[in-house]
Design a protein around this motif. Sequence first.
Motif, PDB file in Angstrom:
ATOM      1  N   LYS A 178       0.858  -1.192   0.000  1.00  0.00           N
ATOM      2  CA  LYS A 178       0.000   0.000   0.000  1.00  0.00           C
ATOM      3  C   LYS A 178       0.887   1.231   0.000  1.00  0.00           C
ATOM      4  O   LYS A 178       1.826   1.334   0.765  1.00  0.00           O
ATOM      5  N   GLY A 179       0.548   2.161  -0.882  1.00  0.00           N
ATOM      6  CA  GLY A 179       1.221   3.447  -0.930  1.00  0.00           C
ATOM      7  C   GLY A 179       0.224   4.544  -0.620  1.00  0.00           C
ATOM      8  O   GLY A 179      -0.906   4.276  -0.222  1.00  0.00           O
ATOM      9  N   GLU A 180       0.621   5.769  -0.815  1.00  0.00           N
ATOM     10  CA  GLU A 180      -0.274   6.916  -0.641  1.00  0.00           C
ATOM     11  C   GLU A 180      -1.122   7.026  -1.904  1.00  0.00           C
ATOM     12  O   GLU A 180      -0.623   7.393  -2.961  1.00  0.00           O
ATOM     13  N   GLY A 181      -2.381   6.629  -1.803  1.00  0.00           N
ATOM     14  CA  GLY A 181      -3.271   6.675  -2.962  1.00  0.00           C
ATOM     15  C   GLY A 181      -2.989   5.614  -3.998  1.00  0.00           C
ATOM     16  O   GLY A 181      -3.319   5.782  -5.174  1.00  0.00           O
ATOM     17  N   SER A 182      -2.403   4.510  -3.560  1.00  0.00           N
ATOM     18  CA  SER A 182      -2.104   3.446  -4.520  1.00  0.00           C
ATOM     19  C   SER A 182      -1.855   2.116  -3.820  1.00  0.00           C
ATOM     20  O   SER A 182      -1.616   2.059  -2.622  1.00  0.00           O
ATOM     21  N   PHE A 183      -1.918   1.074  -4.620  1.00  0.00           N
ATOM     22  CA  PHE A 183      -1.408  -0.240  -4.263  1.00  0.00           C
ATOM     23  C   PHE A 183      -0.440  -0.587  -5.378  1.00  0.00           C
ATOM     24  O   PHE A 183      -0.669  -0.248  -6.540  1.00  0.00           O
ATOM     25  N   PHE A 184       0.659  -1.250  -5.031  1.00  0.00           N
ATOM     26  CA  PHE A 184       1.668  -1.504  -6.056  1.00  0.00           C
ATOM     27  C   PHE A 184       2.462  -2.762  -5.765  1.00  0.00           C
ATOM     28  O   PHE A 184       2.459  -3.286  -4.653  1.00  0.00           O
ATOM     29  N   VAL A 185       3.152  -3.223  -6.805  1.00  0.00           N
ATOM     30  CA  VAL A 185       4.075  -4.343  -6.715  1.00  0.00           C
ATOM     31  C   VAL A 185       5.443  -3.785  -7.076  1.00  0.00           C
ATOM     32  O   VAL A 185       5.608  -3.133  -8.114  1.00  0.00           O
ATOM     33  N   GLU A 186       6.406  -4.044  -6.200  1.00  0.00           N
ATOM     34  CA  GLU A 186       7.757  -3.507  -6.395  1.00  0.00           C
ATOM     35  C   GLU A 186       8.768  -4.642  -6.283  1.00  0.00           C
ATOM     36  O   GLU A 186       8.607  -5.552  -5.476  1.00  0.00           O
TER      37      GLU A 186
END
Length: 91
Positions: free
Chosen positions: A6-14
């Motif tokens: 979870k990011g600020e205003g996002s979900f992501f794969v890193e």
Amino acid sequence: MVDIQKGEGSFFVEESGEKLAEITFYKSGDNEITVDHTVVSDKLRGQKVGNSLVEKVIEFAREEKLKIVPVCTFVQKQFAKNVDYEDVLAK
């Protein structure tokens, strides 16, 4: 299975500091978020990562008692295909 963060205003794969997939959203009302963009790198294509990102946003919306305005065409298609998401769709 990929690890969705979870990011600020996002979900992501890193992976190794590089974002390989991301779904972004912003607060667009008191009880509403707008999902405006989904991107998946070629490295992850065909693994249903986009679907997993949408499911993560759906889960987040349910937990926070939010409705979703799907502006992103990919997310719109997911809502059209899955009646289980109706509870969080902004009318």
